[in-house]
Design a protein around this motif. Sequence first.
Motif, PDB file in Angstrom:
ATOM      1  N   LEU A   8      26.463  82.460   2.166  1.00  0.00           N
ATOM      2  CA  LEU A   8      27.013  81.109   2.164  1.00  0.00           C
ATOM      3  C   LEU A   8      28.392  81.117   2.818  1.00  0.00           C
ATOM      4  O   LEU A   8      29.167  82.062   2.628  1.00  0.00           O
ATOM      5  CB  LEU A   8      27.136  80.580   0.733  1.00  0.00           C
ATOM      6  N   HIS A  28      20.214  79.126  -2.734  1.00  0.00           N
ATOM      7  CA  HIS A  28      20.506  80.120  -1.696  1.00  0.00           C
ATOM      8  C   HIS A  28      19.885  81.482  -2.026  1.00  0.00           C
ATOM      9  O   HIS A  28      19.112  82.036  -1.228  1.00  0.00           O
ATOM     10  CB  HIS A  28      22.021  80.269  -1.519  1.00  0.00           C
ATOM     11  N   TRP A  86      23.185  75.209   5.036  1.00  0.00           N
ATOM     12  CA  TRP A  86      24.453  75.696   4.474  1.00  0.00           C
ATOM     13  C   TRP A  86      25.614  75.396   5.414  1.00  0.00           C
ATOM     14  O   TRP A  86      26.714  75.078   4.969  1.00  0.00           O
ATOM     15  CB  TRP A  86      24.390  77.212   4.217  1.00  0.00           C
TER      16      TRP A  86
END
Length: 216
Positions: A8, A28, A86
């Motif tokens: 991320l 994620h 993201w």
Amino acid sequence: MAHELPPLPYACDALEPTIDKQTMTLHHDMHHGAYVKNLNAALEKHSGLAGKSAEDLIRDLNAIPEDIRAAVRNNGGGHVNHTMFWKIMKPKGGGDPGGPVADVIHKTFGSFKDFQAKFNDAGAKQFGSGWVWLAGKANGEVQIITTPNQDNPLTQGLYPIFGNDVWEHAYYLKYNNRRPEYLAAWWNVVNWDEINQRFAAFKAGKAAHEPALAHR
């Protein structure tokens, strides 16, 4: 070379209160992580595909061997979609867009407010799991589309300028079944700088893509 889960670009709690830490961590680490793992497992059966990017794999699914085509479509699409997702969000994002993407939104939809309303409505009406997109066409125009599951506009010969994930795992822990509330709140974390970069890449590359798009 195996496909890898990208980190991320911010902390898991950085998008709160719009997206909570638990949702971001699961989304994620577990969901995107599973797409990468499953994509690599499918490609082990066909070493000739090892050098292809995930984008190239899903751009021409008919060229993928039939025994792994569904796995590549679902997991390759999930990898591409989330890698974009993201990046197009950031802490303290949102606000009205600027730059070329703002110009094309105003030209196509009349105003950013009208565009938001149409985008949110399309996302709310997407049946089941899927995505809502601003996608670029070969002639340089843009349109709002939705795709089911982890399908990406690339498979339709379109360019994914940006999209929002409307799978329940993207919002259910915080918003429960209130998808429209999630869609409305999501604009508070949009990274317009990244989206303008993606739009610039689309404009720069659309001429090169036109033969492939026309072939489809």
